[in-house]
Write a protein that holds these residues in place. Structure first.
Motif, PDB file in Angstrom:
ATOM      1  N   GLU A  34       0.920  -1.237   0.004  1.00  0.00           N
ATOM      2  CA  GLU A  34       0.165   0.002  -0.160  1.00  0.00           C
ATOM      3  C   GLU A  34       0.886   1.272  -0.013  1.00  0.00           C
ATOM      4  O   GLU A  34       2.109   1.088   0.461  1.00  0.00           O
ATOM      5  CB  GLU A  34      -1.044  -0.006   1.136  1.00  0.00           C
ATOM      6  CG  GLU A  34      -2.115   1.014   1.411  1.00  0.00           C
ATOM      7  CD  GLU A  34      -2.933   0.820  -0.029  1.00  0.00           C
ATOM      8  OE1 GLU A  34      -2.873   1.373  -0.922  1.00  0.00           O
ATOM      9  OE2 GLU A  34      -3.963  -0.086   0.497  1.00  0.00           O
ATOM     10  N   ALA A  39      -2.473   3.896   3.645  1.00  0.00           N
ATOM     11  CA  ALA A  39      -2.469   3.116   4.706  1.00  0.00           C
ATOM     12  C   ALA A  39      -2.735   3.881   5.865  1.00  0.00           C
ATOM     13  O   ALA A  39      -3.481   3.271   6.884  1.00  0.00           O
ATOM     14  CB  ALA A  39      -0.863   2.462   4.827  1.00  0.00           C
ATOM     15  N   TRP A  87      -5.299  -7.239   3.973  1.00  0.00           N
ATOM     16  CA  TRP A  87      -5.170  -5.934   3.822  1.00  0.00           C
ATOM     17  C   TRP A  87      -6.239  -5.337   3.130  1.00  0.00           C
ATOM     18  O   TRP A  87      -6.911  -4.218   3.404  1.00  0.00           O
ATOM     19  CB  TRP A  87      -3.841  -5.369   3.232  1.00  0.00           C
ATOM     20  CG  TRP A  87      -3.877  -4.206   3.288  1.00  0.00           C
ATOM     21  CD1 TRP A  87      -3.908  -3.253   2.073  1.00  0.00           C
ATOM     22  CD2 TRP A  87      -3.652  -2.961   4.156  1.00  0.00           C
ATOM     23  NE1 TRP A  87      -3.753  -1.768   2.223  1.00  0.00           N
ATOM     24  CE2 TRP A  87      -3.755  -1.782   3.798  1.00  0.00           C
ATOM     25  CE3 TRP A  87      -3.423  -2.995   5.678  1.00  0.00           C
ATOM     26  CZ2 TRP A  87      -3.711  -0.587   4.476  1.00  0.00           C
ATOM     27  CZ3 TRP A  87      -3.374  -2.021   6.424  1.00  0.00           C
ATOM     28  CH2 TRP A  87      -3.209  -0.568   5.855  1.00  0.00           C
ATOM     29  N   LYS A  88      -6.396  -5.900   1.889  1.00  0.00           N
ATOM     30  CA  LYS A  88      -7.770  -5.506   1.142  1.00  0.00           C
ATOM     31  C   LYS A  88      -8.869  -5.519   1.919  1.00  0.00           C
ATOM     32  O   LYS A  88      -9.970  -4.719   1.631  1.00  0.00           O
ATOM     33  CB  LYS A  88      -7.770  -6.429  -0.167  1.00  0.00           C
ATOM     34  CG  LYS A  88      -6.481  -6.044  -1.227  1.00  0.00           C
ATOM     35  CD  LYS A  88      -6.663  -6.828  -2.343  1.00  0.00           C
ATOM     36  CE  LYS A  88      -5.441  -6.691  -3.202  1.00  0.00           C
ATOM     37  NZ  LYS A  88      -5.402  -7.374  -4.582  1.00  0.00           N
ATOM     38  N   ARG A  91      -9.033  -2.557   3.887  1.00  0.00           N
ATOM     39  CA  ARG A  91      -9.678  -1.577   3.297  1.00  0.00           C
ATOM     40  C   ARG A  91     -11.147  -1.331   3.104  1.00  0.00           C
ATOM     41  O   ARG A  91     -11.606  -0.270   3.057  1.00  0.00           O
ATOM     42  CB  ARG A  91      -8.941  -1.465   1.775  1.00  0.00           C
ATOM     43  CG  ARG A  91      -7.482  -0.980   1.827  1.00  0.00           C
ATOM     44  CD  ARG A  91      -6.935  -1.271   0.398  1.00  0.00           C
ATOM     45  NE  ARG A  91      -7.774  -0.300  -0.641  1.00  0.00           N
ATOM     46  CZ  ARG A  91      -7.172   0.665  -1.299  1.00  0.00           C
ATOM     47  NH1 ARG A  91      -5.932   0.948  -1.239  1.00  0.00           N
ATOM     48  NH2 ARG A  91      -8.033   1.592  -2.078  1.00  0.00           N
TER      49      ARG A  91
END
Length: 97
Positions: A34, A39, A87-88, A91
């Motif tokens: 990212e 982030a 992580w996605k 998000r």
């Protein structure tokens, strides 16, 4: 150099959560998953979602993120894809996707 400052406004659990969010955001940058600004947005949105919206909370998280971003990527060999997927999901929960 960034140093961790003691935080009196949060409970120990809150401070630990903020540092974990900061670490995850910083490592997302360190692992080239990212961009730094995105982030930071994700970590801030996650902290805000649990009610840690004050400036001191954001400062703790930001300091930890800067420390983590300056470290080498800590992703275990062969697990970067899983970490990227997680992580996605963060998000999405943060409302950025």
């Amino acid at each position: 150099m960034v140093t961790m400052q003691p935080v009196a406004a949060q409970t120990a659990d809150d401070t630990q959560l903020l540092r974990q969010l900061g670490f995850v955001a910083g490592q997302a940058v360190a692992c080239d998953i990212e961009e730094p600004d995105v982030a930071a947005q994700v970590a801030t949105a996650m902290a805000d979602a649990v009610g840690l919206i004050d400036e001191a909370s954001h400062r703790v998280m930001t300091e930890q993120a800067l420390l983590a971003a300056a470290q080498p990527c800590a992703a275990p060999a062969g697990r970067l894809g899983e970490i990227t997927s997680n992580w996605k999901a963060m998000r999405r929960r943060a409302g950025l996707d």
